[in-house]
Design a protein around this motif. Sequence first.
Motif, PDB file in Angstrom:
ATOM      1  N   GLN A 251       0.680  -1.230  -0.077  1.00 45.70           N
ATOM      2  CA  GLN A 251       0.045   0.028   0.159  1.00 45.70           C
ATOM      3  C   GLN A 251       0.822   1.172  -0.077  1.00 45.70           C
ATOM      4  OE1 GLN A 251      -3.293   0.038   2.719  1.00 45.70           O
ATOM      5  NE2 GLN A 251      -3.239  -2.323   2.834  1.00 45.70           N
ATOM      6  N   GLY A 252       2.035   1.004  -0.112  1.00 46.78           N
ATOM      7  CA  GLY A 252       3.159   2.149  -0.126  1.00 46.78           C
ATOM      8  C   GLY A 252       2.936   3.165   0.967  1.00 46.78           C
ATOM      9  N   ARG A 253       2.710   2.669   2.322  1.00 44.82           N
ATOM     10  CA  ARG A 253       2.648   3.564   3.471  1.00 44.82           C
ATOM     11  C   ARG A 253       4.221   3.867   3.849  1.00 44.82           C
ATOM     12  NH1 ARG A 253      -1.582  -0.206   6.443  1.00 44.82           N
ATOM     13  NH2 ARG A 253      -0.246  -1.613   5.654  1.00 44.82           N
ATOM     14  N   ARG A 254       4.297   4.852   4.687  1.00 46.59           N
ATOM     15  CA  ARG A 254       5.618   5.215   5.435  1.00 46.59           C
ATOM     16  C   ARG A 254       5.726   4.592   6.565  1.00 46.59           C
ATOM     17  NH1 ARG A 254       5.115  10.460   5.353  1.00 46.59           N
ATOM     18  NH2 ARG A 254       4.524  11.071   7.286  1.00 46.59           N
ATOM     19  N   GLN A 255       6.875   4.007   6.894  1.00 46.44           N
ATOM     20  CA  GLN A 255       7.190   3.109   7.962  1.00 46.44           C
ATOM     21  C   GLN A 255       8.462   3.510   8.935  1.00 46.44           C
ATOM     22  OE1 GLN A 255       5.891   0.106   8.730  1.00 46.44           O
ATOM     23  NE2 GLN A 255       7.193  -0.336  10.532  1.00 46.44           N
ATOM     24  N   THR A 256       8.420   3.248  10.060  1.00 47.08           N
ATOM     25  CA  THR A 256       9.625   3.837  11.075  1.00 47.08           C
ATOM     26  C   THR A 256       9.891   2.472  11.444  1.00 47.08           C
ATOM     27  OG1 THR A 256       8.478   5.822  11.494  1.00 47.08           O
ATOM     28  CG2 THR A 256      10.224   5.113  13.163  1.00 47.08           C
ATOM     29  N   SER A 257      11.105   2.426  11.621  1.00 41.10           N
ATOM     30  CA  SER A 257      11.828   0.919  11.959  1.00 41.10           C
ATOM     31  C   SER A 257      13.084   1.356  12.765  1.00 41.10           C
ATOM     32  CB  SER A 257      12.159   0.045  10.829  1.00 41.10           C
ATOM     33  OG  SER A 257      13.005   0.738   9.676  1.00 41.10           O
ATOM     34  N   PHE A 258      13.597   0.660  13.698  1.00 40.38           N
ATOM     35  CA  PHE A 258      14.767   0.769  14.393  1.00 40.38           C
ATOM     36  C   PHE A 258      15.715  -0.476  14.299  1.00 40.38           C
ATOM     37  CE2 PHE A 258      11.136   2.764  16.011  1.00 40.38           C
ATOM     38  CZ  PHE A 258      11.137   4.131  16.522  1.00 40.38           C
ATOM     39  N   ALA A 259      16.965  -0.126  14.619  1.00 39.02           N
ATOM     40  CA  ALA A 259      17.928  -0.871  14.797  1.00 39.02           C
ATOM     41  C   ALA A 259      19.032  -0.545  15.781  1.00 39.02           C
ATOM     42  CB  ALA A 259      18.728  -0.926  13.224  1.00 39.02           C
ATOM     43  N   ALA A 260      19.562  -1.653  16.412  1.00 36.51           N
ATOM     44  CA  ALA A 260      20.373  -1.120  17.743  1.00 36.51           C
ATOM     45  C   ALA A 260      21.868  -1.474  17.171  1.00 36.51           C
ATOM     46  CB  ALA A 260      20.049  -1.841  18.869  1.00 36.51           C
ATOM     47  N   VAL A 261      22.947  -0.692  17.483  1.00 36.14           N
ATOM     48  CA  VAL A 261      24.217  -0.852  17.321  1.00 36.14           C
ATOM     49  C   VAL A 261      24.838  -0.927  18.682  1.00 36.14           C
ATOM     50  CG1 VAL A 261      26.385   0.066  16.065  1.00 36.14           C
ATOM     51  CG2 VAL A 261      24.032   0.533  15.271  1.00 36.14           C
ATOM     52  N   GLU A 262      25.469  -1.956  18.763  1.00 36.43           N
ATOM     53  CA  GLU A 262      26.691  -2.205  20.028  1.00 36.43           C
ATOM     54  C   GLU A 262      28.106  -2.233  19.568  1.00 36.43           C
ATOM     55  OE1 GLU A 262      26.202  -5.947  23.255  1.00 36.43           O
ATOM     56  OE2 GLU A 262      27.528  -6.366  21.371  1.00 36.43           O
ATOM     57  N   VAL A 263      28.801  -1.611  20.307  1.00 35.38           N
ATOM     58  CA  VAL A 263      30.103  -1.502  19.884  1.00 35.38           C
ATOM     59  C   VAL A 263      31.089  -1.999  21.299  1.00 35.38           C
ATOM     60  CG1 VAL A 263      32.177  -0.347  18.887  1.00 35.38           C
ATOM     61  CG2 VAL A 263      29.994   0.353  18.301  1.00 35.38           C
ATOM     62  N   ILE A 264      32.052  -2.864  21.175  1.00 34.26           N
ATOM     63  CA  ILE A 264      32.738  -3.343  22.289  1.00 34.26           C
ATOM     64  C   ILE A 264      34.309  -3.345  21.913  1.00 34.26           C
ATOM     65  CG2 ILE A 264      30.871  -4.445  23.532  1.00 34.26           C
ATOM     66  CD1 ILE A 264      32.152  -6.881  22.363  1.00 34.26           C
ATOM     67  N   PRO A 265      35.137  -3.249  22.628  1.00 30.70           N
ATOM     68  CA  PRO A 265      36.630  -3.442  22.396  1.00 30.70           C
ATOM     69  C   PRO A 265      36.871  -4.861  22.327  1.00 30.70           C
ATOM     70  CG  PRO A 265      36.348  -2.872  24.912  1.00 30.70           C
ATOM     71  CD  PRO A 265      34.785  -2.866  24.114  1.00 30.70           C
ATOM     72  N   LEU A 266      37.823  -5.210  21.441  1.00 29.52           N
ATOM     73  CA  LEU A 266      38.243  -6.583  21.207  1.00 29.52           C
ATOM     74  C   LEU A 266      39.294  -6.902  22.503  1.00 29.52           C
ATOM     75  CD1 LEU A 266      38.203  -8.994  19.316  1.00 29.52           C
ATOM     76  CD2 LEU A 266      40.099  -8.020  18.391  1.00 29.52           C
ATOM     77  N   ILE A 267      39.106  -8.050  22.940  1.00 29.55           N
ATOM     78  CA  ILE A 267      39.837  -8.790  24.060  1.00 29.55           C
ATOM     79  C   ILE A 267      41.299  -8.883  23.548  1.00 29.55           C
ATOM     80  CG2 ILE A 267      39.448 -10.982  23.636  1.00 29.55           C
ATOM     81  CD1 ILE A 267      39.122  -9.753  27.004  1.00 29.55           C
ATOM     82  N   GLU A 268      42.172  -8.526  24.472  1.00 30.51           N
ATOM     83  CA  GLU A 268      43.470  -8.910  24.249  1.00 30.51           C
ATOM     84  C   GLU A 268      44.064  -9.921  25.052  1.00 30.51           C
ATOM     85  OE1 GLU A 268      45.632  -5.153  24.384  1.00 30.51           O
ATOM     86  OE2 GLU A 268      44.929  -4.147  22.569  1.00 30.51           O
ATOM     87  N   GLN A 269      45.140 -10.402  24.746  1.00 29.67           N
ATOM     88  CA  GLN A 269      45.950 -11.580  25.323  1.00 29.67           C
ATOM     89  C   GLN A 269      46.032 -11.072  26.963  1.00 29.67           C
ATOM     90  OE1 GLN A 269      46.285 -14.896  24.489  1.00 29.67           O
ATOM     91  NE2 GLN A 269      45.463 -14.430  22.408  1.00 29.67           N
ATOM     92  N   THR A 270      46.377  -9.575  27.239  1.00 34.96           N
ATOM     93  CA  THR A 270      46.802  -9.368  28.488  1.00 34.96           C
ATOM     94  C   THR A 270      45.521  -9.171  29.209  1.00 34.96           C
ATOM     95  OG1 THR A 270      47.010  -7.084  27.826  1.00 34.96           O
ATOM     96  CG2 THR A 270      49.018  -8.410  27.905  1.00 34.96           C
ATOM     97  N   ASP A 271      44.435  -9.151  28.905  1.00 35.81           N
ATOM     98  CA  ASP A 271      43.169  -8.997  29.670  1.00 35.81           C
ATOM     99  C   ASP A 271      42.891 -10.105  30.469  1.00 35.81           C
ATOM    100  OD1 ASP A 271      42.561  -6.208  28.569  1.00 35.81           O
ATOM    101  OD2 ASP A 271      41.851  -7.283  26.830  1.00 35.81           O
ATOM    102  N   VAL A 272      42.514  -9.888  31.738  1.00 34.29           N
ATOM    103  CA  VAL A 272      42.236 -11.064  32.491  1.00 34.29           C
ATOM    104  C   VAL A 272      40.646 -11.235  32.611  1.00 34.29           C
ATOM    105  CG1 VAL A 272      42.608 -12.350  34.934  1.00 34.29           C
ATOM    106  CG2 VAL A 272      44.643 -10.993  33.818  1.00 34.29           C
TER     107      VAL A 272
END
Length: 370
Positions: free
Chosen positions: A209-230
Amino acid sequence: MATTDFPAEIRALRAKYQSIEQVSDVEGIRKDIEELSEEAGAPDLWDDPAAAQKVTSKLSHRQSALERLETLESRIDDLEVLVELAQDESDDDSLAEAEKELVSLGKSLDDLEIVTLLAGEWDEREAVVTIRSGAGGVDAADFAEMLLRMYLRWAERHGYPTQVLDTSYAEEAGLKSATFEVKSPYAFGTLSVEAGTHRLVRISPFDNQGRRQTSFAAVEVIPLIEQTDVIEVPDNEIRVDVFRSSGPGGQSVNTTDSAVRLTHLPTGTVVSMQNEKSQIQNRAAAMRVLQSRLLLLKKEQEDAEKKAFAGDVKASWGDQMRSYVLNPYQMVKDLRTNHEVGNTSSVFDGEIDDFIDAGIRWRTNNRNEA
């Protein structure tokens, strides 16, 4: 016709460069290079490949940082000489060249200034980005796929290596979720300002029907673990589920049950990986991302305890940090910084540096005010 005041412009460039140089701690960088070079030259360096890779990567990053600073200083010196010669000889072509270099140097210094603002605990890390579709049905799933392409194109424009770790396809179109790594120094500090809820407004291509639609998406960003992280994760705190990898339309990617889902029972954190060829590879990738998320969770808990004493911070990322409007007008606007762009196609094609830069400055200002 107004002419450029080259002496004043060059003085401004030098002042900005000196400010950046001071914040960057050039002597500290040189000292790091000296120490890392000694480590890299050790005969037993590659007895531990993981540690060796970390040393050489850090050395390369420090050398690049120093080279970038020294190159900019040299370019300012060369510009000053070019302007003096051109003005002495009334060389209009050289003055036009100097004008272009003046603009280019200003942009390069602005870019470097942004890097100096990335001073958080893990800002230097590589990043793991997860995109999840939210409210909006098939349009949200399609939006999640549009965002995935946008960030991968952004990384490609900068020459940053990426690796898609997991993709969960929606039934009709688009993605339920996707996780990928950006393998570049400062990727976390740079992309962390993209975390939050993104909103898309458009005429739905999935609505007959060609209607206007509002939609959502979530973005998560985390630091990559390193060998020295305990981050110790006991086996009895993890549930491991194995299932068959699948692509769009339910088609099997692998004929074996190679996909892995890890559930951290104490926190309920779930990580799925299916893009590697073997179960062992998927499990290793999933564990790395799980440890990264637990590391960030630990930091957030520590920060929450500090905030309980300091009071509420004025700025909040909140929901709907950015709106992408394709109808009834064309506009992408960040609701925190008020930065906006009318060319929506360029944004979805990865031209988001101005949004990221504005976000980093916004975050820094609010940290200083908090």
